[in-house]
Enzyme design. Structure first.
Site, mmCIF file in Angstrom:
data_model
loop_
_atom_site.group_PDB
_atom_site.id
_atom_site.type_symbol
_atom_site.label_atom_id
_atom_site.label_comp_id
_atom_site.label_asym_id
_atom_site.label_seq_id
_atom_site.Cartn_x
_atom_site.Cartn_y
_atom_site.Cartn_z
ATOM 1 C CB CYS B 104 41.326 35.107 40.582
ATOM 2 S SG CYS B 104 42.831 36.094 40.718
ATOM 3 C CB CYS B 107 39.855 39.195 46.538
ATOM 4 S SG CYS B 107 40.827 40.488 47.310
ATOM 5 C CB SER B 108 42.523 42.688 43.177
ATOM 6 O OG SER B 108 43.669 41.955 42.802
ATOM 7 C CB CYS B 109 42.259 38.663 39.537
ATOM 8 S SG CYS B 109 43.912 39.366 39.514
#
Lengths: 128, 201
Positions: B104, B107-109
């Site tokens: 991804c 980084c939030s995914c």
């Protein structure tokens, strides 16, 4: 690394046998920020503990399901206050930077790295 | 095909932490590398690490595996694991012919409720771009050399879709129970940068 005495003196710290535990990544980041600022000599651990205790005593944040999340919302608020009081970053500067990050996420097409200062130059009709 | 066109911002506290981190490192009050090194120590300490248990169940229960591959969100919830924030899970299966790799660019995914904290390299720009362009070379650097005959599929996570790899069950584990199997499953195997090794003894 983290001095065991400091861990022991931190009120309510969620931990298991091996050390602190977290419900979400931002909590570990907030924890690590605090430890590193302390190690860099910006404040004594006892001073941090007093800020954290005051924040915890102020009552539970409304919106949190996990015990760790409640705890780290206090932690984050205490850290923001301490950082402002020490003149490292003011509340105004933090709020501004947070808004900039929010905007950067909004302005970045998925699949692109999010960087500050990104403008809305991604065509919103564009498909991946 | 992603249905959204921009990146969904992280939660309020996550943005506040990002603000602190970026301001303080900019002012050179903090060293980013030292901060990352400390965070990395907590990789295995974040979130309920349920992915390994999901994998072990799928290895031992063929009907569960079928449900997992057709509706991962429901199958994972079936084991009592939740904490996702509205996004759907998709589980992709490794076979002798196909190897799956997750990436991804944000980084939030990352499905942290099942996989824990994303490793630092997963968030790093070189991995994010090279995993798509030259996955074979990237995997080789992780010590995983795949023959040309194996197809590599790359899964780019989105804010609405999170992936997890169902690795191949290693040989020599026929006698192991679910609990023991779960202990063999590593985070990297569920990202796709490693295979699950058999029991060492």
């Amino acid at each position: 690394m983290i001095e065991p005495a400091n861990l022991a003196s931190t009120p309510g710290l969620p931990k298991d046998r091996d050390g602190p535990v977290f419900a979400e990544p931002w909590q570990a980041e907030a924890f690590a920020l605090t430890v590193k600022l302390h190690e860099a000599g910006h404040f004594a651990w006892a001073e941090w503990v007093s800020y954290l205790s005051r924040e915890i005593a102020s009552g539970a944040p409304a919106d949190a399901s996990h015990a760790e999340t409640v705890y780290y919302l206090h932690w984050l608020a205490a850290l923001e206050r301490l950082v402002a009081d020490k003149g490292l970053a003011s509340a105004v500067a933090l709020a501004k930077r947070k808004a900039e990050w929010h905007e950067a996420y909004e302005a970045t097409a998925h699949g692109q790295p999010v960087v500050l200062g990104a403008k809305h130059h991604h065509d919103h009709d564009h498909h991946h | 095909m992603a249905s959204h066109r921009h990146s969904d911002p992280p939660s309020d506290p996550a943005l506040r932490v990002k603000a602190l981190e970026s301001l303080l490192t900019e002012k050179k009050l903090l060293e980013p590398a030292a901060l990352d090194a400390l965070i990395e120590l907590f990789e295995t300490k974040i979130g309920p690490r349920n992915g390994a248990k999901v994998v072990a169940r799928a290895w031992t229960d063929p009907t569960y595996k079928k449900r997992l591959l057709s509706d991962a969100t429901a199958a994972i919830a079936e084991l009592g694991y939740s904490g996702m924030q509205g996004e759907d899970m998709v589980v992709v299966e490794n076979t002798p012919a196909v190897h799956n790799l997750l990436v991804c660019t944000l980084c939030s995914c990352y499905p942290w409720p099942v996989l824990g904290l994303p490793p630092v390299w997963y968030k790093a720009a070189p991995y994010r771009s090279r995993a798509v362009i030259e996955p074979r070379a990237v995997l080789k650097e992780f010590g995983l050399e795949l023959p040309e005959s194996i197809e590599i599929r790359i899964w780019d996570s989105t804010a609405e879709l999170r992936y997890m790899v169902l690795p191949e069950r290693p040989a020599g584990t026929e006698d192991l129970k679910e609990d023991a199997l779960a202990k063999l499953v590593t985070r990297d195997a569920m990202i796709g940068t490693a295979k699950v090794a058999g029991p060492s003894r």
